[in-house]
Design an enzyme around this catalytic site. Structure first.
Site, PDB file in Angstrom:
ATOM      1  N   PRO A  89      -0.451   4.404  -1.681  1.00  0.00           N
ATOM      2  CA  PRO A  89      -0.718   5.997  -1.508  1.00  0.00           C
ATOM      3  C   PRO A  89      -0.429   6.807  -3.089  1.00  0.00           C
ATOM      4  CG  PRO A  89       1.539   4.526  -1.906  1.00  0.00           C
ATOM      5  CD  PRO A  89       0.482   3.737  -0.986  1.00  0.00           C
ATOM      6  N   ALA A 143      -0.462  10.183  -5.497  1.00  0.00           N
ATOM      7  CA  ALA A 143      -0.096  11.602  -6.176  1.00  0.00           C
ATOM      8  C   ALA A 143      -1.083  12.731  -6.396  1.00  0.00           C
ATOM      9  CB  ALA A 143       1.207  11.393  -6.844  1.00  0.00           C
ATOM     10  N   SER A 197       1.852   9.800  -0.204  1.00  0.00           N
ATOM     11  CA  SER A 197       3.161   9.754  -1.133  1.00  0.00           C
ATOM     12  C   SER A 197       3.944  11.264  -0.803  1.00  0.00           C
ATOM     13  CB  SER A 197       1.887  10.206  -2.372  1.00  0.00           C
ATOM     14  OG  SER A 197       3.162  10.233  -3.996  1.00  0.00           O
ATOM     15  N   GLN A 237       5.233   7.408   2.292  1.00  0.00           N
ATOM     16  CA  GLN A 237       5.999   6.854   1.035  1.00  0.00           C
ATOM     17  C   GLN A 237       6.800   7.178   0.387  1.00  0.00           C
ATOM     18  OE1 GLN A 237       4.948   8.271  -2.298  1.00  0.00           O
ATOM     19  NE2 GLN A 237       7.103   7.125  -2.945  1.00  0.00           N
ATOM     20  N   TYR A 277      10.078   8.831  -1.752  1.00  0.00           N
ATOM     21  CA  TYR A 277      10.794   8.438  -3.285  1.00  0.00           C
ATOM     22  C   TYR A 277      12.155   8.952  -2.539  1.00  0.00           C
ATOM     23  CZ  TYR A 277       6.783   7.516  -6.824  1.00  0.00           C
ATOM     24  OH  TYR A 277       5.521   7.166  -6.448  1.00  0.00           O
ATOM     25  N   THR A 285       9.382   2.905  -2.185  1.00  0.00           N
ATOM     26  CA  THR A 285       9.448   2.798  -3.323  1.00  0.00           C
ATOM     27  C   THR A 285       9.920   2.251  -4.046  1.00  0.00           C
ATOM     28  OG1 THR A 285       7.522   3.870  -2.964  1.00  0.00           O
ATOM     29  CG2 THR A 285       7.731   3.729  -5.805  1.00  0.00           C
ATOM     30  N   ARG A 293       2.960   7.172 -19.678  1.00  0.00           N
ATOM     31  CA  ARG A 293       1.682   7.071 -19.722  1.00  0.00           C
ATOM     32  C   ARG A 293       1.099   8.165 -20.792  1.00  0.00           C
ATOM     33  NH1 ARG A 293       3.131   8.227 -13.234  1.00  0.00           N
ATOM     34  NH2 ARG A 293       3.701   6.033 -12.899  1.00  0.00           N
ATOM     35  N   LYS A 316       8.473  -1.234  -1.071  1.00  0.00           N
ATOM     36  CA  LYS A 316       6.165  -1.207  -2.148  1.00  0.00           C
ATOM     37  C   LYS A 316       6.977  -1.004  -3.731  1.00  0.00           C
ATOM     38  CE  LYS A 316       3.125   1.701  -3.988  1.00  0.00           C
ATOM     39  NZ  LYS A 316       3.493   2.286  -4.916  1.00  0.00           N
ATOM     40  N   HIS A 356       2.892  -0.746  -9.374  1.00  0.00           N
ATOM     41  CA  HIS A 356       2.903   0.691  -9.151  1.00  0.00           C
ATOM     42  C   HIS A 356       1.651   1.070  -9.813  1.00  0.00           C
ATOM     43  CE1 HIS A 356       4.897   4.154  -8.137  1.00  0.00           C
ATOM     44  NE2 HIS A 356       4.409   4.699  -9.023  1.00  0.00           N
ATOM     45  N   ASP A 395      -0.928  -4.390  -3.382  1.00  0.00           N
ATOM     46  CA  ASP A 395      -1.882  -3.696  -4.097  1.00  0.00           C
ATOM     47  C   ASP A 395      -1.682  -3.943  -5.274  1.00  0.00           C
ATOM     48  OD1 ASP A 395      -0.054  -2.475  -5.522  1.00  0.00           O
ATOM     49  OD2 ASP A 395       0.483  -0.739  -3.927  1.00  0.00           O
ATOM     50  N   GLY A 396      -3.155  -3.405  -6.242  1.00  0.00           N
ATOM     51  CA  GLY A 396      -3.533  -3.683  -8.003  1.00  0.00           C
ATOM     52  C   GLY A 396      -4.712  -4.418  -8.163  1.00  0.00           C
ATOM     53  N   VAL A 407      -7.428  -5.228  -7.107  1.00  0.00           N
ATOM     54  CA  VAL A 407      -8.212  -4.969  -6.414  1.00  0.00           C
ATOM     55  C   VAL A 407      -9.399  -3.529  -6.558  1.00  0.00           C
ATOM     56  CG1 VAL A 407      -9.056  -5.423  -3.326  1.00  0.00           C
ATOM     57  CG2 VAL A 407      -6.340  -5.969  -4.379  1.00  0.00           C
ATOM     58  N   GLY A 462      -5.575   2.267  -4.665  1.00  0.00           N
ATOM     59  CA  GLY A 462      -4.881   3.410  -5.048  1.00  0.00           C
ATOM     60  C   GLY A 462      -5.998   4.072  -6.207  1.00  0.00           C
TER      61      GLY A 462
HETATM   62  C1  LIG Z   1      -2.668   8.384  -9.687  1.00  0.00           C
HETATM   63  C2  LIG Z   1      -1.796   7.087  -9.156  1.00  0.00           C
HETATM   64  C3  LIG Z   1      -0.755   7.347  -8.261  1.00  0.00           C
HETATM   65  C4  LIG Z   1      -0.050   7.238  -7.920  1.00  0.00           C
HETATM   66  N1  LIG Z   1       1.512   8.206  -6.943  1.00  0.00           N
HETATM   67  C5  LIG Z   1       1.967   7.301  -6.515  1.00  0.00           C
HETATM   68  C6  LIG Z   1       3.160   7.977  -5.411  1.00  0.00           C
HETATM   69  O1  LIG Z   1       3.275   8.711  -5.303  1.00  0.00           O
HETATM   70  N2  LIG Z   1       4.149   6.657  -4.522  1.00  0.00           N
HETATM   71  C7  LIG Z   1       3.986   5.094  -4.358  1.00  0.00           C
HETATM   72  O2  LIG Z   1       4.599   4.348  -4.562  1.00  0.00           O
HETATM   73  N3  LIG Z   1       2.998   4.476  -5.647  1.00  0.00           N
HETATM   74  C8  LIG Z   1       2.027   5.853  -6.170  1.00  0.00           C
HETATM   75  N4  LIG Z   1       1.103   5.127  -7.162  1.00  0.00           N
HETATM   76  C9  LIG Z   1       0.686   3.559  -6.652  1.00  0.00           C
HETATM   77  C10 LIG Z   1      -0.953   3.308  -5.733  1.00  0.00           C
HETATM   78  O3  LIG Z   1       0.328   3.441  -4.920  1.00  0.00           O
HETATM   79  C11 LIG Z   1      -0.448   1.359  -5.851  1.00  0.00           C
HETATM   80  O4  LIG Z   1       0.612   0.567  -6.298  1.00  0.00           O
HETATM   81  C12 LIG Z   1      -1.445   1.481  -7.074  1.00  0.00           C
HETATM   82  O5  LIG Z   1      -2.501   2.791  -7.384  1.00  0.00           O
HETATM   83  C13 LIG Z   1      -2.379   0.165  -6.464  1.00  0.00           C
HETATM   84  O6  LIG Z   1      -3.481  -0.156  -7.414  1.00  0.00           O
HETATM   85  P1  LIG Z   1      -4.708   0.469  -7.314  1.00  0.00           P
HETATM   86  O7  LIG Z   1      -5.178   1.679  -8.067  1.00  0.00           O
HETATM   87  O8  LIG Z   1      -5.207  -0.635  -8.683  1.00  0.00           O
HETATM   88  O9  LIG Z   1      -5.789  -0.204  -6.606  1.00  0.00           O
HETATM   89  C14 LIG Z   1      -0.230   5.805  -7.673  1.00  0.00           C
HETATM   90  C15 LIG Z   1      -0.630   5.331  -8.299  1.00  0.00           C
HETATM   91  C16 LIG Z   1      -2.231   6.053  -8.768  1.00  0.00           C
HETATM   92  C17 LIG Z   1      -3.403   5.417 -10.168  1.00  0.00           C
END
Ligand SMILES: Cc1cc2nc3c(=O)[nH]c(=O)nc-3n(C[C@H](O)[C@H](O)[C@H](O)COP(=O)(O)O)c2cc1C
Length: 372
Positions: A84, A86, A113, A135, A137, A163, A172, A241, A265, A296-297, A299, A319
């Site tokens: 997910p 946003a 999201s 997902q 919140y 989440t 950020r 998550k 995240h 995730d993260g 990859v 993501g």
């Molecule tokens: C721009 C952006 C927005 C995100 N928005 C959400 C969100 O709305 N809800 C959530 O649970 N995680 C959110 N995440 C986290 C992603 O679900 C995910 O954990 C993460 O992007 C994985 O890492 P990667 O970007 O390296 O693949 C967001 C990540 C990014 C980069």
């Protein structure tokens, strides 16, 4: 003279990322790419994969390979889904609808999201056959939260992804500097007509609009009891998550979680936490087969996926790479992104003696001392 076929312009996920860096407006690009604070964990999420090396098996007949699996009881064509993220319409006008359609086309999972720029109902209509998870919140206003869950259930979403790492948003720095706001032509589509819930992300207030949104509306008192609360009115399975510790994973199972996504995240919350690939095997060791584990993260290539599978994940999610694909060409760009990394995983399996995901064992991956 025969003309040569045109060169493929996109050969790996990094090509999409480079392209997105050239075309996205600065505010959106920074929002998508940033991690929290000084972004130590952001770098580590990716770099960590280089500490793990593959120890391939030889002379295995790999002429037939099958990447499919079953996730939460349902067939998925390959173990790479969409995390997910946003506000996807900042990357492409079709936003979440395009990503969901790409998941539908390829037979994988799309996680939507809460903070989407397309509504639950729009996404359900755009990709009725996709396996969609919602997902969640948790808002201070529990009625609003409950209604979201019930809408997702009614629209055919098959799981709730709660989440747990974001009762509050990490800082950020680029968003603060840019005074990031959701562009005025876009909306928090799940909250139309609900005052601040719809509009507040479009008001930076001199800082980050999204952080102001979260700080004023999300419930910071979120606790384990809320998993029980969700289960009290929703039939949907709950996936946690954002788990990074074995003891939290075990507590989650006690509270009835059906699966866990090991996630930080995308390094956007607490800077300095471990890379997700580094915590995966300790969590797998603790939970065993009691629930499915995903990750995730960081990859970005097929060998990353292979390493995560060997260390205990049943599925991984992307993501940012999906955002870069979306920015390139909407649904087609997301499909190309998924096909590329699926092909890389297939190739990594063929070259390491694996014909099915079940044949990807832990001993396929080692962490040499010299690389630690
Ligand atoms: C721009 C952006 C927005 C995100 N928005 C959400 C969100 O709305 N809800 C959530 O649970 N995680 C959110 N995440 C986290 C992603 O679900 C995910 O954990 C993460 O992007 C994985 O890492 P990667 O970007 O390296 O693949 C967001 C990540 C990014 C980069």
């Amino acid at each position: 003279m025969e003309s040569k076929p045109s060169k493929p312009s996109m050969t790996c996920l990094a090509d999409f990322e480079d392209h997105a860096y050239q075309i996205l407006p600065r505010n959106a690009l920074d929002y998508y790419r940033s991690g929290a604070d000084h972004m130590q964990t952001l770098k580590d999420n990716r770099r960590a994969y280089q500490r793990y090396r593959i120890s391939p098996k030889m002379l295995v007949d790999v002429s037939k390979r099958d990447l499919s699996t079953r996730i939460m009881g349902k067939r998925v064509e390959f173990p790479i889904g969409i995390a997910p993220t946003a506000m996807q319409r900042m990357a492409h006008p079709d936003g979440e609808c395009a990503s969901a359609r790409a998941a539908q086309e390829l037979g994988t999972i799309f996680i939507m999201s809460t903070l989407s720029t397309s509504s639950i109902e729009e996404v359900a209509q755009a990709a009725p056959q996709a396996t969609k998870w919602f997902q969640l919140y948790i808002y201070k206003d529990r009625e609003v939260t409950k209604k979201l869950v019930l809408r997702a259930e009614k629209a055919g979403f098959k799981a709730l992804v709660l989440t747990v790492d974001a009762p509050y948003f990490g800082r950020r720095l680029a968003d603060v500097r840019n005074q990031f706001e959701l562009p005025s032509h876009l909306r928090m589509a799940n909250f139309v007509g609900l005052g601040d819930l719809e509009t507040k992300a479009g008001q930076s207030g001199g800082g980050s609009g999204i952080n102001n949104y979260v700080a004023s509306l999300f419930d910071q008192s979120l606790s384990w009891q809320d998993v029980a609360w969700l289960k009290s009115f929703s039939q949907l399975p709950i996936i946690l998550k954002g788990i990074l510790r074995a003891d939290d994973a075990l507590t989650g199972i006690q509270y009835g979680a059906s699966a866990i996504i090991v996630s930080n995240h995308g390094a956007r919350q607490l800077d300095g936490v471990l890379a997700t690939i580094d915590v995966l095997s300790s969590i797998k060791e603790a939970v065993g087969d009691r629930c499915e584990l995903y990750l995730d993260g960081g990859v970005t290539q097929g060998t990353d996926v292979l390493k995560a599978l060997a260390l205990g994940a049943k599925m991984v999610f992307l993501g940012r790479p999906v955002i870069w694909g979306l920015a390139h060409s909407g649904q087609s760009g997301v499909e190309q992104t998924l096909r590329l990394i699926k092909g890389e995983l297939d190739s990594a399996m063929a070259l390491s003696g694996c014909t099915t995901l079940k044949s990807v064992y832990q001993d396929l991956v080692i962490c040499p001392k010299s690389l630690m």
